[in-house]
Design an enzyme around this catalytic site. Structure first.
Site, mmCIF file in Angstrom:
data_model
loop_
_atom_site.group_PDB
_atom_site.id
_atom_site.type_symbol
_atom_site.label_atom_id
_atom_site.label_comp_id
_atom_site.label_asym_id
_atom_site.label_seq_id
_atom_site.Cartn_x
_atom_site.Cartn_y
_atom_site.Cartn_z
ATOM 1 N N CYS A 220 23.666 -6.151 -97.745
ATOM 2 C CA CYS A 220 24.599 -6.494 -98.912
ATOM 3 C C CYS A 220 25.198 -7.758 -98.834
ATOM 4 C CB CYS A 220 25.605 -5.399 -99.127
ATOM 5 S SG CYS A 220 26.512 -5.520 -100.772
ATOM 6 N N HIS A 304 21.997 -0.807 -100.118
ATOM 7 C CA HIS A 304 22.615 0.192 -99.004
ATOM 8 C C HIS A 304 21.940 1.145 -98.411
ATOM 9 C CE1 HIS A 304 27.122 -1.380 -98.880
ATOM 10 N NE2 HIS A 304 26.807 -1.708 -100.266
ATOM 11 N N GLU A 306 22.204 2.760 -96.077
ATOM 12 C CA GLU A 306 22.590 3.883 -95.068
ATOM 13 C C GLU A 306 23.394 4.933 -96.058
ATOM 14 O OE1 GLU A 306 26.213 1.691 -96.779
ATOM 15 O OE2 GLU A 306 24.291 1.081 -95.984
#
Length: 1440
Positions: A220, A304, A306
């Protein structure tokens, strides 16, 4: 929709006003802030809420989830964050989309606006505000050292690194970096403009500009910082990418992944240095999503991986990073992970494809397969592939001209499909678009080696994968391979095995038949006895039964999954059943998207779905069902359907994502990312739709039409159709759906014995819940009784409470706010009127005066984040502006509403035909319908589709908005006709026949009076005023008499009375059905022939007439009868008289458009029974048979075009399809009220061949050995079967005594009756012919169970073909003779014949030959037969 606790605590949202597009937020509350592994918070992404404020549509006041400790608003209060609800978030999203991200402020009422300045976060270094102040170490014993630069890190990034064995040191954003301190460097996400982080950029530059830099991974903001380090440029995006469903394409493999994103800045890929390459690109707006160095171990991504909140598709990038770090540490050569995804090869395109349809509509397999099949044909035609369709269901849209290149109206059985393959030589076949019928047929063709022999490739999901999902044992093993768990279950091949399995699993258990559709033959057993009876009957439908551990009370969740041949995989829609597990999903009220799952559960089940589908190798579309424990995260996989199902039709309509169309394209080997989203026309189809509305599906049952059917609902499906409602709150959609399902007068709570009805659900359960709330039950009490999630119960309580509040007002005293809130909770004008004791029109006027009007919103699959050219619309009271303008003139066509017995796919065919014809003539069209299984609700069929109620209120609201040229009511069956007069009174322009004349035909009294006036003969009749005069009338004309209410479809509450007691009971029923309209009693004429006439007229001048006759005698509803056209038994004189009558009635009613007449003929007399000024069920049959599209003709006359008149020819046969095997206990008797759920039609050189093919299409099997023929009375025997007499004598067939139905005498007969039951149970018979005494329109009300009923019921329960009509029996016997002695199909059917026995033995010794009559053909010894294997012709009377 999910993930608000994670989003609010994401530091990247620092100082932003966060707007959520999904309107219902806070459903699962907020969990306790617990410390999980590595000392990180288990549920949140940082230590506090970072967003400046939250803006939503509606906050959930009563959250429900096992992990919840407080509501969302309590949490916001604790943290001092303001929230705003009641905003039209769709309108706000569109504004942001058009204007770009803007500065905003929340101002409390009464504060001058200018006193609070705008706060521009872009002018501040937000990273400095959110980054930690001191370094901190996580997982100190890790094997590799990773230094993380915290620019606003989410906890899950630390967790992902630590879980993979790294020792993670998190340092502040401006901390100096030294490469000796780490083995790998990670740069986190963060808020704001990357240009503010010059310190970080300089620090990173020092460590990566070495000859052999250590591996680096940025996410990001980290991605933007790395780009600035290497000299590339970033820019501020107009709008940014946010949310959990952003598709990203990996360069090099073109694989597409769904990602979570939150960023307003992006990297300009054209400014990358030469030794850098693009890693990922956004599939929608083509912005850069990742970069990678060509030789060094450096890479970063914009999304993202994650995933907190959101999908975990690319969490593997953390593995790639840490593997690179380990290799680098050990001195191996490393580049970053650009080759960690496999590349796939091209697939060969077929040139001609065979599509298997689903045959006659039945319970569990209805119109949704017409929808999916026609989508598939469209998709193939776009790719210039020839299509051949096999489907005997003449009422469907897919069998219409102009869709498939060739249509075969043949049974979907291996023999017939083989013949078609032989003739057509296709090189591909689609098996997944015709329900279980097509799937089973495809599996059989594969086993027989037919597909291999003729080189036909199965497109899409391979047969091996289909078998994995269908065979329980293999499925369980496949799931264990990937460590997924199926509900504990054992397959059994015998009753003994099933009992042993139940002992191991522990009662209660669920019994299911393998290879069956709609939970056929399934149920719950609480003990050994119940298990034995369930298993015994299940074995008659299948060879394998499944005994499952009962998970009653768990949540049932479904996901629709799409996968292409290159392993791109998405979940299109997830749905939650309101009813807990234990009720078949087809019987459940279903909500999309799921309302009570949190982010972790939602994505856990999503990941499992994708993992399972990949492992099974499914290509195309499938659905997976789960059982989820409401008290923990434990789940089991219930099943996978490797085909399109009813849920996929629902998911397509609920999301606007055309699943069947996409599945067909994927079957051809086209990669998913290459397909466009057909709604936006700009974004890819490889995405997961975002919904900014709530969808509720409610099933429709017609159990009241059957005698002795249990009204309990459970694991076997009984519903005949379903409705789908769309709203921006659950209450709005839920109430809409209930109204679509029942007419409003039925939504009156009622209570029998609440406790029992709530624990053991019936088809009226929802209304029992309503009355339980009124009776003072609490949510917790109801949860214990029903196990329906408390969230749904609270929502239902809101409705019940508000209704009681409304009852306290009188119309004049009701404030506008109360009315507005009532409309937002989904109350109709009629319901409000009932509550305040007023009328619908008064409430409507009041509402208009107060400007409380619905707004029109679009369904665009992207929650308004992308511009969409969609015509898919719904009305809602949660909104402040329409999504589109109303400038063009349209013609409005009203659809047929929910499928129910009597109004099924044939009316949809008519509606679609009408729209298509109008579009050909250059008119723009509007369709109003709410049935998710139909083709008419396909967004590409018309110019505007309103997926909403067909009621006076809603049609009038749309009419006032759109101001169309006119409304066509005659194409949707009974439902639109019922509102004709109400619309007419409001000066609504009705096209076609005037509503006053419609009323004249529908109102039985006016119609009978009109026939008398113009001198057309009809059975003697009288309008019902009171029971006494009715009885007098019946005595005068003599019983039997027919009771007929007005304005009904499929003969609802129509009955034949044979005496005073019958009459009383029927009259009360009929009055209940048509309260506002008259009930007429007429003489019922027995043993007459019924004739159906479909016609089209223009201003009373008849343009086209089609006459068809019923095989059965009058008294069987025309929808249940077997039709033959052109008529075979009517002479020229009768035909002329029929034409004369049709012309006279058409002229009198001034018909413009379609109409349908029913007449009866007896002793050379013709009498008119009824007239419908609308299309009828036989319109598609007649149109396709005679090759003249009556609907197109009718449409032309309605809009005033000149028409050519057509002529007639050919001999097809149309047979009804029944679903008695689903309705345990229903008596299989046909009468004047309709009970069939669908129909099939086949063509032949004569009516015999056509009839045989049509019967085979409904699942009928030709008998090869024994036939049981049981006859009710001597009269039946003498009058109709005397032609068998000679045949018996010759062949030594004995007739034996089994006293007819009504005689329940004890004594010696007991034993004999049992032995017949034994015969049935042991499957001794291939066919049962049961001719009862009163088979002439009457449904006996006797509550005792007759032996005839038991014979019929057992035949159905044990899957034995059954014929119960004497005329059909005659036709069938003639078919056996004519088709097999001189038949072109001898090739396939040459081993089939009737055998007989000269020695007629029986287990009970010699039975006397009396009039009772049981005839048994036994196969133990073959009698005389001709060389064709059929009884010699001389035994048939000559005229046959």
């Amino acid at each position: 929709m999910v993930g608000y606790p994670e989003a609010l605590t994401d530091p990247s949202y620092r100082c932003q006003l966060l707007t959520l597009t999904y309107p219902l937020v806070g459903n699962y509350g907020v969990p306790q802030d617990e410390e999980g592994e590595f000392g990180l918070s288990q549920w949140f992404e940082s230590s506090k809420i970072h967003a400046a404020a939250l803006i939503i549509g509606e906050l959930s006041d009563n959250p429900s989830h096992f992990s919840s400790v407080k509501s969302l608003d309590q949490w916001l209060k604790e943290q001092g964050i303001p929230g705003l609800q009641g905003i039209d978030t769709r309108r706000l999203t569109k504004k942001i989309r058009e204007k770009g991200t803007m500065l905003g402020k929340l101002v409390v009422d009464g504060t001058p606006e200018d006193s609070i300045p705008f706060d521009n976060p872009d002018k501040r270094n937000l990273v400095q505000e959110v980054s930690m102040k001191e370094p901190r170490v996580f997982n100190p014993n890790g094997s590799v050292r990773i230094t993380v630069v915290d620019c606003g890190i989410k906890y899950n990034q630390i967790r992902c690194l630590a879980q993979r064995g790294a020792c993670v040191t998190v340092v502040p954003w401006d901390h100096p970096l030294d490469s000796t301190d780490f083995d790998g460097l990670f740069i986190s996400n963060g808020p704001g403009d990357p240009e503010f982080c010059q310190t970080t950029i300089n620090n990173v530059k020092k460590v990566i500009c070495a000859e052999h830099p250590k591996p680096l991974f940025g996410i990001c903001l980290g991605h933007q910082l790395l780009s600035l380090v290497i000299g590339a440029k970033t820019f501020k995006m107009k709008y940014g990418n946010r949310g959990h469903n952003q598709p990203c394409i990996h360069k090099g493999t073109d694989r597409c992944f769904i990602t979570s994103q939150n960023h307003g800045f992006a990297v300009d890929p054209s400014t990358l240095p030469e030794d850098w390459d693009i890693l990922f690109t956004n599939a929608n707006d083509q912005t850069n999503e990742g970069i990678v160095h060509n030789t060094k171990p450096l890479f970063s991504v914009q999304f993202h991986p994650e995933h907190m909140a959101g999908p975990t598709d690319l969490v593997g990038l953390f593995d790639v990073f840490l593997d690179t770090v380990k290799d680098h540490k050990e001195g191996k050569a490393t580049t970053s992970g650009n080759n960690s995804f496999s590349v796939f090869k091209e697939v060969l395109r077929p040139r001609k494809v065979l599509i298997l349809g689903s045959g006659g509509l039945s319970i569990g397999q209805a119109g949704e397969f017409d929808y999916s099949g026609s989508q598939a044909i469209k998709a193939l035609k776009e790719e210039n592939i020839q299509t051949v369709l096999i489907n005997p269901n003449i009422a469907t849209v897919q069998t219409s001209k102009g869709l498939a290149d060739k249509v075969y109206f043949l049974p979907i059985t291996a023999e017939y499909v083989t013949q078609v393959i032989k003739n057509e030589r296709p090189d591909g076949v689609l098996l997944t678009f015709g329900g279980q019928t097509a799937l089973n047929c495809g599996v059989e063709l594969t086993k027989l080696g037919v597909l291999e022999k003729y080189n036909v490739r199965v497109l899409g999901t391979p047969v091996a994968s289909i078998e994995m999902t269908e065979d329980r044992k293999i499925f369980v093993e496949k799931m264990e391979e990937i460590n997924e768990h199926v509900a504990p279950s054992e397959a059994a091949l015998s009753v003994e095995q099933a009992l042993a399995a139940a002992e191991r699993l522990g009662y209660p258990v669920l019994v299911r038949a393998a290879f069956a559709l709609g939970g056929l033959g399934s149920g719950f057993a609480n003990n050994r006895e119940e298990l034995i009876s369930l298993v015994a009957s299940a074995f008659f439908h299948t060879s394998q039964v499944l005994v499952d551990k009962s998970l009653k009370g768990w949540k049932e969740i479904e996901y629709e999954v799409v996968r292409d041949a290159y392993d791109n995989c998405i979940t299109v829609c997830n749905m939650e059943n309101i009813d807990p597990l234990g009720i078949h999903t087809g019987e459940s009220i279903v909500v999309a998207p799921s309302q009570t799952l949190n982010d972790h559960e939602y994505n856990m089940l999503r990941n499992t779905a994708i993992k399972v589908i990949r492992h099974l190798g499914i290509v195309g579309e499938c659905n997976i069902q789960y059982a989820l424990n409401p008290e923990s995260e434990q789940y089991y996989i219930i099943e996978v359907n490797a085909r399109l199902s009813r849920s996929s039709a629902l998911a397509s309509k609920a999301t606007g994502y055309p699943l069947a169309y996409v599945a067909a394209k994927l079957g051809l080997g086209i990669p998913l990312p290459q397909l466009k989203n057909s709604v936006t026309n700009s974004t890819t189809a490889n995405f997961e739709p975002s919904l900014d509305y709530c969808v509720v599906k409610v099933p429709r049952w017609d159990l009241s039409k059957f005698l002795r059917v249990s009204t309990q609902i459970g694991s076997s499906m009984k519903s005949v159709g379903e409705v789908m409602a769309i709203g921006r709150s659950f209450e709005e959609a839920f109430q809409k759906a209930l109204r679509m399902h029942h007419s409003i007068k039925d939504i009156k709570p009622y209570l029998v014995s609440a406790h029992q009805e709530l624990q053991i659900p019936t088809d009226k359960r929802i209304f029992v819940l309503a009355s339980a709330f009124r009776a003072g039950y609490t949510v917790d009490q109801l949860y214990e009784l029903t196990k329906i999630d408390r969230w749904f119960l609270h929502k239902m309580k809101n409705i019940a409470d508000y209704e009681q509040l409304l009852e306290t007002y009188h119309q004049s005293a009701m404030p506008p706010e109360v009315m507005r809130k009532a409309k937002q909770l989904g109350f109709s004008d009629k319901q409000i009127a009932q509550a305040v004791q007023s009328t619908e029109l008064v409430i409507r006027k009041l509402r208009h005066d107060w400007s409380i009007l619905p707004v029109v919103k679009q369904i665009d699959t992207v929650a308004a984040e992308w511009p969409a050219h969609t015509n898919y619309l719904y009305l809602t009271y949660h909104g402040t502006e329409d999504d589109l303008g109303f400038h063009e003139q349209h013609i409005m066509v009203i659809g047929s509403g929910v499928y129910r017995i009597g109004s099924s796919v044939e009316f949809d065919w008519c509606a679609v035909g009408c729209i298509t014809e109008l579009r050909k003539m250059g008119y723009k069209t509007i369709m109003v319908n709410y049935n998710p299984e139909t083709v008419s609700t396909d967004y590409d069929m018309c110019d505007r589709l309103y997926f909403d109620e067909i009621s006076f209120e809603v049609v009038m609201d749309i009419y006032e908005r759109e101001n169309p040229e006119g409304v066509i009511l005659s194409m949707g069956g009974q439902l639109p006709n019922n509102i004709a007069m109400s619309l007419h009174r409001q000066q609504c322009r009705i096209l076609g026949t005037s509503p006053e004349f419609i009323d004249c035909a529908e109102n039985r009294f006016k119609f009978s009076r009109m026939l008398d006036t113009i001198g057309i003969s009809q059975p003697q009749w009288k309008e019902l005023s009171d029971t006494e005069t009715a009885m007098k009338f019946c005595e005068t004309v003599g019983y039997p008499c027919l009771v007929r209410p007005s304005y009904v479809l499929s003969g609802a509450a129509m009955n034949v009375a044979y005496g005073d007691s019958d009459l009383e009971k029927y009259l009360t029923n009929a009055v209940a059905v048509s309260k506002e309209y008259p009930v007429v009693i007429s003489k019922f004429i027995q043993e007459a022939k019924e004739i159906d006439v479909d016609a089209v007229a223009s201003d009373g001048v008849v343009m086209a007439i089609a006459v068809s006759e019923h095989v059965e005698n009058a008294g069987v509803h025309s929808g249940d009868a077997t039709l033959v056209t052109p008529p075979q038994d009517l002479n020229q004189k009768t035909m002329e008289r029929i034409k004369m009558i049709v012309h006279a009635i058409g002229q009198e009613l001034q018909v413009t458009g379609p109409f349908n007449l029913q007449l009866i003929a007896k002793d050379d007399q013709l009498k008119v029974i009824e007239c419908n000024v609308r299309v009828s069920r036989s319109f598609p049959f007649i149109s396709k048979t005679l090759g003249v599209d009556l609907v197109a003709l009718a449409t032309q006359t309605i809009v005033g075009q000149d028409v050519d008149t057509p002529s007639t020819l050919i001999s097809p046969c149309c047979v009804p399809q029944f679903s008695f095997s689903r309705l345990a206990g229903a008596d299989v008797v046909l009468g004047v009220e309709m009970t069939s759920t669908g129909e099939v039609a086949c063509f032949g050189e004569n009516r015999y061949e056509a009839y045989l093919k049509a019967m085979l299409s409904t699942g009928f099997k030709i008998p090869k050995k024994n036939i049981l023929l049981s006859i009710g009375s001597y009269k039946v025997l003498a009058s109709t079967l005397n032609w068998l007499e000679h045949f018996y004598t010759e062949h030594g067939v004995k007739a034996v005594d089994w006293p007819f139905e009504e005689d329940d005498s004890e004594g010696p007969n007991k034993e004999k009756q049992r032995s017949i039951m034994d015969y049935l149970e042991e499957n001794h018979f291939d066919l049962v012919i049961n001719l009862s005494m009163r088979n002439s329109g009457g449904r006996r009300l006797s509550s005792f169970v007759t032996k005839g009923y038991r014979t019929r019921r057992m035949a159905i329960d044990y899957s034995v073909p059954l014929i119960i009509d004497i005329k059909c029996t005659k036709l069938f016997v003639q078919v056996k003779y004519i088709v097999f002695c001189c038949c072109s199909f001898r090739v396939i059917l040459n081993d089939i014949f009737l055998r007989s026995d000269r020695r007629a033995r029986s287990p009970a010794g010699a039975w006397c030959h009396t009039q009772g009559g049981l005839l048994l053909w036994d196969s133990s010894c073959s009698g005389r037969r001709s060389h064709h294997g059929v009884c010699d012709a001389q035994y048939f009377p000559r005229h046959h």
